[in-house]
Design a protein around this motif. Structure first.
Motif, PDB file in Angstrom:
ATOM      1  N   GLY A  58       0.799  -1.229   0.000  1.00 51.55           N
ATOM      2  CA  GLY A  58       0.000   0.000   0.000  1.00 51.55           C
ATOM      3  C   GLY A  58       0.825   1.269   0.000  1.00 51.55           C
ATOM      4  N   ALA A  59       2.142   1.145   0.223  1.00 51.75           N
ATOM      5  CA  ALA A  59       3.001   2.335   0.255  1.00 51.75           C
ATOM      6  C   ALA A  59       3.240   2.863  -1.149  1.00 51.75           C
ATOM      7  N   LYS A  60       3.524   4.161  -1.232  1.00 51.10           N
ATOM      8  CA  LYS A  60       3.908   4.801  -2.496  1.00 51.10           C
ATOM      9  C   LYS A  60       5.259   5.484  -2.274  1.00 51.10           C
ATOM     10  N   VAL A  61       6.153   5.322  -3.248  1.00 48.24           N
ATOM     11  CA  VAL A  61       7.542   5.724  -3.038  1.00 48.24           C
ATOM     12  C   VAL A  61       8.236   5.854  -4.392  1.00 48.24           C
ATOM     13  N   ASN A  62       9.382   6.527  -4.417  1.00 46.81           N
ATOM     14  CA  ASN A  62      10.269   6.465  -5.580  1.00 46.81           C
ATOM     15  C   ASN A  62      11.697   6.305  -5.057  1.00 46.81           C
ATOM     16  N   ILE A  63      12.375   5.260  -5.504  1.00 48.06           N
ATOM     17  CA  ILE A  63      13.712   4.951  -4.983  1.00 48.06           C
ATOM     18  C   ILE A  63      14.734   6.036  -5.345  1.00 48.06           C
ATOM     19  N   VAL A  64      14.570   6.686  -6.505  1.00 48.52           N
ATOM     20  CA  VAL A  64      15.545   7.702  -6.922  1.00 48.52           C
ATOM     21  C   VAL A  64      15.363   8.986  -6.129  1.00 48.52           C
ATOM     22  N   LYS A  65      14.154   9.290  -5.741  1.00 51.49           N
ATOM     23  CA  LYS A  65      13.913  10.423  -4.840  1.00 51.49           C
ATOM     24  C   LYS A  65      14.691  10.200  -3.540  1.00 51.49           C
ATOM     25  N   GLU A 230      15.163  19.416 -20.194  1.00 54.40           N
ATOM     26  CA  GLU A 230      15.017  20.147 -18.926  1.00 54.40           C
ATOM     27  C   GLU A 230      15.816  19.446 -17.827  1.00 54.40           C
ATOM     28  N   ALA A 231      16.392  20.242 -16.919  1.00 55.81           N
ATOM     29  CA  ALA A 231      17.224  19.693 -15.847  1.00 55.81           C
ATOM     30  C   ALA A 231      16.431  19.416 -14.574  1.00 55.81           C
ATOM     31  N   ASN A 232      15.104  19.468 -14.693  1.00 54.60           N
ATOM     32  CA  ASN A 232      14.232  19.125 -13.561  1.00 54.60           C
ATOM     33  C   ASN A 232      13.269  18.035 -13.990  1.00 54.60           C
ATOM     34  N   HIS A 233      12.922  17.172 -13.037  1.00 57.75           N
ATOM     35  CA  HIS A 233      11.956  16.120 -13.340  1.00 57.75           C
ATOM     36  C   HIS A 233      11.289  15.692 -12.038  1.00 57.75           C
ATOM     37  N   VAL A 234       9.970  15.616 -12.061  1.00 55.84           N
ATOM     38  CA  VAL A 234       9.226  15.163 -10.879  1.00 55.84           C
ATOM     39  C   VAL A 234       9.190  13.634 -10.890  1.00 55.84           C
ATOM     40  N   ALA A 235       9.730  13.021  -9.832  1.00 54.02           N
ATOM     41  CA  ALA A 235       9.808  11.558  -9.755  1.00 54.02           C
ATOM     42  C   ALA A 235       8.420  10.932  -9.778  1.00 54.02           C
ATOM     43  N   THR A 236       8.285   9.849 -10.540  1.00 55.96           N
ATOM     44  CA  THR A 236       7.011   9.141 -10.673  1.00 55.96           C
ATOM     45  C   THR A 236       6.665   8.428  -9.366  1.00 55.96           C
ATOM     46  N   VAL A 237       5.407   8.506  -8.993  1.00 53.29           N
ATOM     47  CA  VAL A 237       4.936   7.809  -7.788  1.00 53.29           C
ATOM     48  C   VAL A 237       4.805   6.322  -8.114  1.00 53.29           C
ATOM     49  N   MET A 238       5.520   5.495  -7.347  1.00 57.57           N
ATOM     50  CA  MET A 238       5.523   4.051  -7.576  1.00 57.57           C
ATOM     51  C   MET A 238       4.847   3.318  -6.419  1.00 57.57           C
ATOM     52  N   GLU A 239       4.151   2.244  -6.745  1.00 58.86           N
ATOM     53  CA  GLU A 239       3.636   1.349  -5.714  1.00 58.86           C
ATOM     54  C   GLU A 239       4.816   0.566  -5.138  1.00 58.86           C
ATOM     55  N   ALA A 240       4.703   0.153  -3.878  1.00 56.36           N
ATOM     56  CA  ALA A 240       5.789  -0.575  -3.220  1.00 56.36           C
ATOM     57  C   ALA A 240       6.224  -1.801  -4.004  1.00 56.36           C
ATOM     58  N   GLU A 241       5.255  -2.513  -4.589  1.00 56.47           N
ATOM     59  CA  GLU A 241       5.574  -3.767  -5.282  1.00 56.47           C
ATOM     60  C   GLU A 241       5.720  -3.615  -6.794  1.00 56.47           C
ATOM     61  N   ASP A 242       5.762  -2.384  -7.290  1.00 61.38           N
ATOM     62  CA  ASP A 242       6.058  -2.203  -8.719  1.00 61.38           C
ATOM     63  C   ASP A 242       7.463  -2.718  -9.010  1.00 61.38           C
ATOM     64  N   THR A 263      10.286  -2.450  -5.794  1.00 64.22           N
ATOM     65  CA  THR A 263      10.815  -1.142  -5.389  1.00 64.22           C
ATOM     66  C   THR A 263      11.085  -0.962  -3.894  1.00 64.22           C
ATOM     67  N   ALA A 264      10.070  -1.055  -3.067  1.00 68.00           N
ATOM     68  CA  ALA A 264      10.208  -0.619  -1.674  1.00 68.00           C
ATOM     69  C   ALA A 264      11.076  -1.546  -0.837  1.00 68.00           C
TER      70      ALA A 264
END
Length: 634
Positions: A58-65, A230-242, A263-264
């Motif tokens: 159920g968690a949402k995360v991005n490893i690169v963030k 562009e040198a900016n990018h908003v990290a994609t929201v990932m599900e824990a098990e993606d 991922t998580a």
């Protein structure tokens, strides 16, 4: 980070807690040390029979963030990556966290502009250059699944991996440098893609400036695209098990297995283990000599170090170029504090003149590590004495592509080390030894098949496209447990020593003989550089032992019959007469994978006189040695 193990008492306390209440243990580590878009509803859910595992559900995360963005406020100007080129005369490159953020953001924008979206597979076939890190992290940032293929594989091996995972894009370079060689990559890619219809776009990094063919509307130079992005990018929201990545490991027969890591759980476990196994402190410089094409490079060159805001070294070259002092030169040049390499490299370097290392004080080193295979005693002592100066803890780590992170290892300045022993399991890991009747072996001073009886966050979730193969390979032999495929010994204090693959245990006249201890005995002979033992059918004993032995100076040991007797006497003295070899073949080399593992099934087939089908040989570093050994078979 707040998950540091402080001393031996603290280790035992944390290990007990992790077993008694795994939910509470991992919940605390994940909550206190990482950034989440949304927390989890459940720490884990699993079914060992079905090989179904979910962590931080159920968690949402991005490893690169977590690897980059969250460090920018305090560590933006700190060096994230030191790139050491193949040619020592080419200047090393220091890439700060701010610069890494810009590059990864630009690459992420380029990938999206070329049609890559969350869930798409991207194959990466690059040398060990900064662009390899940018490509991996850009994929993870946008939610694309990266599949890194070691940039030494053939077109056939590359094509099989692309087709199996259905990659939509391939990222490569014109070529690469490895020692004295300039290696062409693009022709290999072109050949592979002749049979890979799923690949729509190819992005090419310019490294060697070799003339290459560029296919219209398919192939694009990456540099001009990155420059405009562009040198900016908003990290994609990932599900824990993606899924985060697919990494292929050789099957004993048939096609390679595409291990899927999500991922998580992978993020939490690699971050946690890196910090503790290497005793990383802020300001340290860490260097793992592996290639990012292997799991060691994924977990302990990129993700683990960057999750901890560390400085990590990426080395393009080889330990023998321009001479055998290159590793020691790099350690001195960058004042490396933690050094992590393979026993294969240590054995190779220990055969060379001691003067290559003696001119370097190596005083910056605090921790040295070993990875990839069990380290033999002679190599352990050489590494400990000459590299670690008898003052740096040597962490002999055991883990696998499938486990995602280190499972059994000494902890520096905490666990007393013992040569050839991986020692104790990390918190959260529950190893057991099993007998041939599928019973758990209690107590110490025992040997058996090594299994893990409880899930851990970074375990692979499946084999891409073939979950049944995943169940059959890892969960069928010992129901309710993960079977590692390795045998192990547990000593009188509970330390684990990996004795090699279970199929490297040979039953001779009813005795179970592990090949690793026999090889250790042989390798102690002053004439021997390396050895490998396999079993072959024997009409009286059932199986007999066949030894392949590399000599240090072949010409100086002309009386091979006497040498065979001396080797068998050593084995007899140290293990017993039952372990003596029936046949000893002196060879120039052994068939090894590019990660340094000996391909024993090939040696078994040669010993048996069966030259028909060696299975998957795409990972062999030196395929030519097979025919040479075959010709000289006793």
């Amino acid at each position: 980070m707040s998950y540091t193990i402080k001393n031996l008492e603290d280790y035992f306390k944390k290990h007990r807690k992790s077993i008694r209440n795994p939910k509470k243990f991992w919940d605390k580590i994940a909550y206190e040390n990482f950034t989440w878009f949304r927390p989890w509803d459940k720490v884990y859910e699993y079914d060992m029979q079905k090989a179904h595992f979910e962590w931080f559900k159920g968690a949402k995360v991005n490893i690169v963030k977590n690897c980059i963005d969250r460090h920018l406020h305090k560590k933006g100007d700190k060096t994230a990556i030191i790139f050491e080129p193949n040619n020592p005369e080419e200047e090393a490159k220091h890439i700060t966290y701010n610069e890494l953020y810009k590059q990864v953001s630009k690459w992420a924008n380029v990938l999206e502009a070329k049609g890559i979206k969350k869930g798409d597979r991207v194959c990466i076939y690059l040398p060990m250059i900064p662009e390899l890190a940018y490509a991996v992290l850009a994929c993870a940032r946008i939610g694309a699944i990266h599949s890194v293929v070691f940039a030494g594989f053939s077109a056939t091996a590359l094509a099989s991996r692309i087709k199996d995972s259905g990659c939509k894009m391939l990222i490569t370079s014109d070529g690469g440098y490895r020692g004295k060689k300039t290696i062409e990559f693009k022709p290999i890619v072109d050949e592979a893609l002749g049979n890979c219809p799923t690949v729509e776009k190819v992005l090419v990094v310019k490294r060697t400036n070799e003339a290459i063919n560029m296919k219209d509307n398919r192939d694009f130079w990456i540099a001009p695209l990155v420059e405009k992005a562009e040198a900016n990018h908003v990290a994609t929201v990932m599900e824990a098990e993606d899924p985060l990545f697919i990494l292929y490991t050789s099957g004993s027969t048939g096609k390679p297995k595409g291990m899927v890591h999500t991922t998580a759980g992978y993020m939490v476990y690699t971050g946690y283990t890196f910090k503790n196994v290497f005793n990383y402190k802020d300001g340290d410089v860490y260097w793992c000599t592996a290639d990012i094409g292997w799991i060691t490079g994924h977990s302990y060159i990129l993700y683990g170090p960057l999750l901890n805001g560390a400085t990590t070294v990426i080395f393009e070259g080889v330990p023998s170029y321009p001479d055998f002092s290159r590793f020691w030169d790099i350690i001195e040049k960058h004042q490396v504090n933690q050094f992590y390499t393979a026993p294969t490299a240590i054995r190779a370097l220990s055969k060379e003149s001691i003067t290559f290392i003696q001119k370097y004080p190596l005083k910056s080193l605090k921790v040295i590590g070993s990875v990839g295979e069990p380290i033999n005693e002679e190599a352990w002592h050489w590494y400990n004495d000459h590299v670690g100066g008898k003052r740096c803890p040597l962490v002999d780590t055991w883990w696998q592509t499938e486990t995602g992170g280190i499972m059994i290892s000494p902890l520096p300045f905490i666990t007393p080390t013992k040569p050839t022993y991986a020692s104790l399991p990390l918190p959260g890991i529950q190893p057991v030894l099993m007998d041939e009747y599928r019973n758990e072996i209690e107590g110490n001073q025992v040997t058996g098949s090594l299994c893990i009886k409880f899930p851990w966050p970074s375990m692979a979730r499946t084999i891409w496209g073939d979950h049944q193969r995943y169940i059959d390979t890892y969960f069928k032999a010992y129901p309710g447990k993960y079977f590692t495929g390795d045998g192990a010994l547990r000593d009188e204090v509970g330390y684990y020593r990996i004795t090699g693959r279970v199929d490297d245990v040979v039953i001779v006249s009813g005795h179970n003989l592990g090949t690793a201890p026999i090889e250790d005995s042989i390798n102690e002979h002053q004439a021997v550089a390396e050895s490998a033992i396999v079993g072959f059918p024997h009409e009286v004993k059932g199986n007999a032992l066949y030894g392949y032995v590399i000599l240090k100076e072949a010409g100086e040991w002309r009386n091979h019959d006497n040498l065979r007797k001396e080797i068998n006497q050593l084995i007899s003295d140290q293990i017993g007469p039952i372990a003596k070899l029936d046949k000893i073949q002196f060879v120039k080399g052994l068939p090894k994978t590019r990660s340094g593992k000996i391909m024993r099934r090939i040696l078994r087939k040669i010993a048996e006189g069966d030259f028909s089908n060696y299975g998957d040989t795409s990972t062999l570093l030196n395929p030519e040695i097979v025919e040479e050994i075959q010709k000289e078979r006793i």
